[in-house]
Design a protein around this motif. Structure first.
Motif, PDB file in Angstrom:
ATOM      1  N   PRO A  84       0.399  -0.858  -0.174  1.00  0.00           N
ATOM      2  CA  PRO A  84       0.087   0.070  -0.106  1.00  0.00           C
ATOM      3  C   PRO A  84       0.925   1.456   0.107  1.00  0.00           C
ATOM      4  O   PRO A  84       2.222   1.271   0.367  1.00  0.00           O
ATOM      5  N   ASP A  85       0.306   2.012  -0.972  1.00  0.00           N
ATOM      6  CA  ASP A  85       0.801   3.391  -0.445  1.00  0.00           C
ATOM      7  C   ASP A  85       1.015   4.119   0.570  1.00  0.00           C
ATOM      8  O   ASP A  85      -0.481   4.339   0.669  1.00  0.00           O
ATOM      9  N   ALA A  86       1.374   5.013   1.203  1.00  0.00           N
ATOM     10  CA  ALA A  86       1.272   4.905   2.425  1.00  0.00           C
ATOM     11  C   ALA A  86       1.058   6.956   1.987  1.00  0.00           C
ATOM     12  O   ALA A  86       0.819   7.585   3.333  1.00  0.00           O
ATOM     13  N   THR A  87       1.428   7.491   0.965  1.00  0.00           N
ATOM     14  CA  THR A  87       0.728   8.680   0.576  1.00  0.00           C
ATOM     15  C   THR A  87      -0.628   9.513   1.876  1.00  0.00           C
ATOM     16  O   THR A  87      -1.363   8.519   1.193  1.00  0.00           O
ATOM     17  N   ALA A  88      -0.586  10.766   1.720  1.00  0.00           N
ATOM     18  CA  ALA A  88      -1.913  11.200   2.144  1.00  0.00           C
ATOM     19  C   ALA A  88      -3.049  10.981   1.050  1.00  0.00           C
ATOM     20  O   ALA A  88      -2.693  11.203   0.325  1.00  0.00           O
ATOM     21  N   PHE A  89      -4.154  11.097   1.510  1.00  0.00           N
ATOM     22  CA  PHE A  89      -5.802  10.830   0.669  1.00  0.00           C
ATOM     23  C   PHE A  89      -5.430  12.422   0.331  1.00  0.00           C
ATOM     24  O   PHE A  89      -5.202  13.266   0.682  1.00  0.00           O
ATOM     25  N   ARG A  90      -6.282  12.846  -0.595  1.00  0.00           N
ATOM     26  CA  ARG A  90      -6.812  13.950  -1.244  1.00  0.00           C
ATOM     27  C   ARG A  90      -7.514  14.094  -0.838  1.00  0.00           C
ATOM     28  O   ARG A  90      -8.896  12.966  -0.536  1.00  0.00           O
ATOM     29  N   VAL A  91      -8.210  15.276   0.076  1.00  0.00           N
ATOM     30  CA  VAL A  91      -9.363  15.915   1.178  1.00  0.00           C
ATOM     31  C   VAL A  91      -9.593  16.802  -0.162  1.00  0.00           C
ATOM     32  O   VAL A  91      -9.398  17.905  -0.147  1.00  0.00           O
ATOM     33  N   LYS A  92     -11.539  16.541  -0.022  1.00  0.00           N
ATOM     34  CA  LYS A  92     -11.852  18.122  -0.805  1.00  0.00           C
ATOM     35  C   LYS A  92     -12.988  18.397   0.066  1.00  0.00           C
ATOM     36  O   LYS A  92     -13.601  17.063   1.073  1.00  0.00           O
ATOM     37  N   HIS A  93     -13.411  19.618   0.351  1.00  0.00           N
ATOM     38  CA  HIS A  93     -14.216  20.141   1.043  1.00  0.00           C
ATOM     39  C   HIS A  93     -16.343  19.942   0.441  1.00  0.00           C
ATOM     40  O   HIS A  93     -16.047  20.589  -0.768  1.00  0.00           O
ATOM     41  N   GLU A  94     -16.332  18.808   0.626  1.00  0.00           N
ATOM     42  CA  GLU A  94     -17.761  18.791  -0.131  1.00  0.00           C
ATOM     43  C   GLU A  94     -19.261  17.642   0.730  1.00  0.00           C
ATOM     44  O   GLU A  94     -19.282  16.778   1.218  1.00  0.00           O
ATOM     45  N   PRO A  95     -19.181  19.161   1.492  1.00  0.00           N
ATOM     46  CA  PRO A  95     -20.398  19.011   2.538  1.00  0.00           C
ATOM     47  C   PRO A  95     -21.710  17.866   2.704  1.00  0.00           C
ATOM     48  O   PRO A  95     -22.008  17.403   3.124  1.00  0.00           O
ATOM     49  N   GLY A  96     -22.118  17.891   0.813  1.00  0.00           N
ATOM     50  CA  GLY A  96     -23.532  17.228   0.766  1.00  0.00           C
ATOM     51  C   GLY A  96     -22.730  16.240   0.075  1.00  0.00           C
ATOM     52  O   GLY A  96     -24.001  15.141  -0.008  1.00  0.00           O
ATOM     53  N   SER A  97     -21.478  15.277  -0.090  1.00  0.00           N
ATOM     54  CA  SER A  97     -21.495  14.159  -0.068  1.00  0.00           C
ATOM     55  C   SER A  97     -22.198  13.360   1.039  1.00  0.00           C
ATOM     56  O   SER A  97     -21.152  13.451   2.353  1.00  0.00           O
ATOM     57  N   PRO A  98     -22.138  11.600   0.330  1.00  0.00           N
ATOM     58  CA  PRO A  98     -22.160  10.716   1.526  1.00  0.00           C
ATOM     59  C   PRO A  98     -20.832  10.246   2.241  1.00  0.00           C
ATOM     60  O   PRO A  98     -21.395   9.914   3.019  1.00  0.00           O
ATOM     61  N   ALA A  99     -20.143  10.756   1.519  1.00  0.00           N
ATOM     62  CA  ALA A  99     -18.768  10.083   2.429  1.00  0.00           C
ATOM     63  C   ALA A  99     -18.064  11.274   3.075  1.00  0.00           C
ATOM     64  O   ALA A  99     -17.154  11.037   3.513  1.00  0.00           O
ATOM     65  N   ALA A 100     -18.929  12.311   3.041  1.00  0.00           N
ATOM     66  CA  ALA A 100     -17.885  13.736   4.106  1.00  0.00           C
ATOM     67  C   ALA A 100     -18.045  13.720   5.378  1.00  0.00           C
ATOM     68  O   ALA A 100     -19.378  12.353   5.560  1.00  0.00           O
ATOM     69  N   ASP A 101     -17.391  13.462   6.459  1.00  0.00           N
ATOM     70  CA  ASP A 101     -17.195  13.377   7.356  1.00  0.00           C
ATOM     71  C   ASP A 101     -18.318  14.915   8.212  1.00  0.00           C
ATOM     72  O   ASP A 101     -18.392  15.717   7.359  1.00  0.00           O
ATOM     73  N   VAL A 102     -17.686  14.720   9.971  1.00  0.00           N
ATOM     74  CA  VAL A 102     -18.684  16.175  10.291  1.00  0.00           C
ATOM     75  C   VAL A 102     -17.834  17.115   9.864  1.00  0.00           C
ATOM     76  O   VAL A 102     -18.341  18.230  10.202  1.00  0.00           O
ATOM     77  N   ASN A 103     -17.255  17.509   9.256  1.00  0.00           N
ATOM     78  CA  ASN A 103     -16.401  19.048   9.025  1.00  0.00           C
ATOM     79  C   ASN A 103     -16.677  18.851   7.409  1.00  0.00           C
ATOM     80  O   ASN A 103     -16.681  20.545   6.700  1.00  0.00           O
ATOM     81  N   GLY A 104     -17.763  18.165   7.537  1.00  0.00           N
ATOM     82  CA  GLY A 104     -17.559  18.198   4.745  1.00  0.00           C
ATOM     83  C   GLY A 104     -16.544  18.084   4.229  1.00  0.00           C
ATOM     84  O   GLY A 104     -16.818  18.003   2.954  1.00  0.00           O
ATOM     85  N   ASP A 105     -15.802  17.098   4.922  1.00  0.00           N
ATOM     86  CA  ASP A 105     -14.544  17.036   4.334  1.00  0.00           C
ATOM     87  C   ASP A 105     -14.684  15.276   3.579  1.00  0.00           C
ATOM     88  O   ASP A 105     -15.178  15.028   4.309  1.00  0.00           O
ATOM     89  N   VAL A 106     -14.354  15.289   2.011  1.00  0.00           N
ATOM     90  CA  VAL A 106     -14.098  13.881   1.231  1.00  0.00           C
ATOM     91  C   VAL A 106     -12.927  13.195   1.676  1.00  0.00           C
ATOM     92  O   VAL A 106     -12.325  14.252   0.550  1.00  0.00           O
ATOM     93  N   LYS A 107     -12.354  11.988   1.621  1.00  0.00           N
ATOM     94  CA  LYS A 107     -11.021  11.715   1.335  1.00  0.00           C
ATOM     95  C   LYS A 107     -11.203  11.451   0.217  1.00  0.00           C
ATOM     96  O   LYS A 107     -12.162  10.039  -0.436  1.00  0.00           O
ATOM     97  N   TYR A 108     -10.829  11.406  -1.030  1.00  0.00           N
ATOM     98  CA  TYR A 108      -9.959  10.596  -1.690  1.00  0.00           C
ATOM     99  C   TYR A 108      -9.241   9.689  -2.425  1.00  0.00           C
ATOM    100  O   TYR A 108      -8.378  10.304  -1.552  1.00  0.00           O
ATOM    101  N   PRO A 109      -9.175   8.342  -2.982  1.00  0.00           N
ATOM    102  CA  PRO A 109      -7.726   7.677  -3.009  1.00  0.00           C
ATOM    103  C   PRO A 109      -6.596   8.657  -2.722  1.00  0.00           C
ATOM    104  O   PRO A 109      -6.624  10.230  -4.192  1.00  0.00           O
ATOM    105  N   ASN A 110      -5.431   8.743  -2.761  1.00  0.00           N
ATOM    106  CA  ASN A 110      -4.603   8.582  -2.805  1.00  0.00           C
ATOM    107  C   ASN A 110      -3.587   7.995  -3.825  1.00  0.00           C
ATOM    108  O   ASN A 110      -2.157   8.190  -5.041  1.00  0.00           O
TER     109      ASN A 110
END
Length: 143
Positions: free
Chosen positions: A77-103
């Motif tokens: 597995p590649d240990a680099t950080a995931f890309r994060v986008k602010h998408e509050p309406g996404s079902p994958a969003a965390d409590v801050n509205g951020d969504v992690k995308y693959p690295n």
């Protein structure tokens, strides 16, 4: 009758090139998986998405050929950080509205794919050249 060493050399050449084909085919499968998942998100809110995989190679002794051959090693597995986008309406969003995308960077994956393809083709060319030499040897022996 061809010398046994010549026959063994032809077989060794074909075996080594075949191992290269298998290793590069495995590498292309991993790269394809990375590309296919480049824009996927986690199935649960705030979860981690697909993590890029990096193929490795290992050298192995093939006792039947008495030669070192290449094999697809562990897929790490590649240990680099995931890309994060602010998408509050996404079902994958965390409590801050951020969504992690693959690295996964599709440009890097396509470059790696091209490199794997060229290595695969080089091994095919070795097999073709060896087959041509075998055929020419047989033609000489027939005459």
């Amino acid at each position: 009758m061809p010398d046994r060493q010549v026959i063994a050399d032809f077989a060794r050449s074909m075996g080594i090139a075949t191992s290269g084909l298998r290793a590069q085919a495995g590498r292309m499968r991993v790269i394809s998986e990375n590309i296919a998942n480049a824009d996927s998100t986690a199935s649960t809110a705030g979860g981690d998405p697909y993590r890029r995989k990096v193929p490795t190679f290992s050298s192995e002794l093939d006792r039947s050929l008495d030669a070192n051959v290449v094999a697809l090693g562990r897929v790490m597995p590649d240990a680099t950080a995931f890309r994060v986008k602010h998408e509050p309406g996404s079902p994958a969003a965390d409590v801050n509205g951020d969504v992690k995308y693959p690295n996964v960077n599709p440009l890097i994956e396509m470059t790696d794919m091209r490199d794997a393809q060229r290595s695969y083709e080089a091994n095919l060319n070795i097999i073709h050249a060896t087959r041509t030499m075998i055929q020419r040897t047989l033609d000489i022996l027939k005459s």
